[in-house]
Write a protein that holds these residues in place. Sequence first.
Motif, mmCIF file in Angstrom:
data_model
loop_
_atom_site.group_PDB
_atom_site.id
_atom_site.type_symbol
_atom_site.label_atom_id
_atom_site.label_comp_id
_atom_site.label_asym_id
_atom_site.label_seq_id
_atom_site.Cartn_x
_atom_site.Cartn_y
_atom_site.Cartn_z
ATOM 1 N N VAL A 18 1.907 -15.478 -1.265
ATOM 2 C CA VAL A 18 2.210 -14.046 -1.377
ATOM 3 C C VAL A 18 2.180 -13.650 -2.850
ATOM 4 C CG1 VAL A 18 4.035 -12.306 -1.104
ATOM 5 C CG2 VAL A 18 3.532 -13.912 0.769
ATOM 6 N N ALA A 39 -0.256 -10.988 -4.468
ATOM 7 C CA ALA A 39 0.291 -9.807 -5.152
ATOM 8 C C ALA A 39 -0.347 -9.654 -6.534
ATOM 9 C CB ALA A 39 1.808 -9.922 -5.266
ATOM 10 N N GLY A 53 1.878 -3.898 1.055
ATOM 11 C CA GLY A 53 1.986 -5.002 2.014
ATOM 12 C C GLY A 53 1.944 -4.413 3.418
ATOM 13 N N LYS A 113 -0.704 -8.986 6.512
ATOM 14 C CA LYS A 113 -0.233 -10.157 7.259
ATOM 15 C C LYS A 113 -0.284 -9.873 8.758
ATOM 16 C CE LYS A 113 3.422 -11.914 9.081
ATOM 17 N NZ LYS A 113 2.844 -12.636 10.226
ATOM 18 N N ILE A 165 6.674 -10.985 1.364
ATOM 19 C CA ILE A 165 6.037 -9.697 1.017
ATOM 20 C C ILE A 165 7.113 -8.632 0.817
ATOM 21 C CG2 ILE A 165 4.633 -7.810 1.986
ATOM 22 C CD1 ILE A 165 2.859 -9.981 3.302
ATOM 23 N N ILE A 183 5.159 -5.796 -5.269
ATOM 24 C CA ILE A 183 4.540 -5.052 -4.164
ATOM 25 C C ILE A 183 5.262 -3.713 -4.054
ATOM 26 C CG2 ILE A 183 4.146 -5.046 -1.647
ATOM 27 C CD1 ILE A 183 3.791 -8.115 -1.849
#
Length: 502
Positions: A64, A68, A168, A197, A237, A243
């Motif tokens: 992640v 990012a 995200g 995701k 996330i 994010i």
Amino acid sequence: MAVTKLPEEVTLQPETTAFLSSGPKKLLIGGEWVSAASGETFETVNPATGEVLMEAAAAGEADVDAAAHAAREAFISGPWSQMNGYQRADLLWRLAELIDQHADELAELETLDNGKPLKISRRVDIPQAAKHLKYYAGWANKIEGSTIPVSFPNNLVYTVREPVGVVGAIIPWNFPLLMATWKLAPALAAGNTVILKPAEQTPLTALRLGELIAEAGFPPGVINILTGFGVPAGSAITAHMGIDKVAFTGSTAVGRRIMEAAATSNLKRVSLELGGKSPNIIFADADMAGAVRGANWAIFSNAGQECVAGSRLFIERPVFDEVLDGLVAQSERVRVGNGFTNANMGPIISEKQLSNILGYLETDSDNIEIVTGGERLTGELAEGYFLPPTIVTHDNDSLTIVNEEVFGPVVTVTAFDEWEEIVERANLTNYGLAAGIWTRDIGKAHRLAHAIKAGTVWINQYGMIDAPAPFGGFKQSGHGREMGKDALDLYTETKTVWVSLG
Ligand code: NAP
Ligand code: MG
């Protein structure tokens, strides 16, 4: 890898077989396909047969973080950051065309992974995903600010709409590719970069989409795809300081956790599409045949695994028996089975979800009557997770099964008598996603549509959804509106510029 056991007469597209043989699948980070930092993988299964389809990388915190950074770089300094709305529109349109070109293969992957009938994947999920991208391609060069009259003299005040940054997107398994495009299309149209995701149960079409994204020509890092579990991938996330926004569709319980994670990290923006317990209300003056067909479709489409499912059916007392008998007859004609047959209802997504559903029937067994269904299908379908259409009657709105989202082919049916009563009972829920109203009295229909606290109300139909029409929930069904022009608000920040004119 094992290609699922199929009904004899079905052969998969060569592209589908090639894709399934190309595992274990990797993560898409910064334009490269890479293994999870931990090296871990997980299996995705076909819920119609219980067989393993392929392995995919299980992303963790480190992945992640890498995604990012890639997404930030693409947002700030990559070619994407220099593109105008026309160029973003071209890319979105090209991706839509690639989805259309590969529709047969994507539909097969969706049906293998999720179980839904191939006809539905081919006619609904895949073309709708392409349409969604095309709709937002149209917005990419039309995102405008405004000029604002203010009370001070000699001032020019205007607004500009800027992308939020790194988004995200965490999505569920019930419409895997379609949900991916619900998030990607408006986010990309507005100029954001994205980390997607998919749900652990259905990673396949998102992974194939990742290949098409590269083919469409999106610069590296604009779209990153991390397969894996809610914890740790999804939770990392939501907690990541780099994010800027999370867009989520799924359960209310996880939605709550996402807001908590946003609150305790960088106060990232959050939009939520959560569950529902939608009332579907049939008045005695409705077109009965249409209402019965509609009630059947409202709950049994996608095996009831829809946030908008018409799971609470209210029937005006004079026609209660007529509608119930009609619905039972209609439900008995539903063909349940492997999505590669002529079934029009597939399996439940997982053994766990199936046992949750059966648990609701068990919990309230003393206070409901199961009119039809209610037991897992065995015999030929024993290896999959199949439940037939299930209709239960009750006269107690406080039952768990009437209040919690069952997320399966289970409808609770009850009678009503009065106007005030139906307004109150329809709204007697923590949810507020959707509602259906069936009557020939158009004035009554509109009055009730206004009285019901729900984000979408259908009159004399159920379940219509289209890219231009805003969609989302009142109350605990969510925050914000996806679809239509409204979704652009979720993916832009408004900047106000004050200019002294001297
Ligand atoms: P869920 O847990 O809410 O899953 C939705 C997505 O969130 C998945 O990608 C999931 O990953 C991820 N996730 C799970 N825990 C997370 C966390 N702590 N932080 C960040 N992301 C997280 O839904 P589910 O378990 O699949 O289904 C349970 C119930 O959710 C259903 O019975 C139904 O009531 C509801 N549901 C609603 C919708 C809808 O359209 N509104 C869709 C699906 C389900 P994993 O894939 O690893 O779980
Ligand atoms: Mg699967």
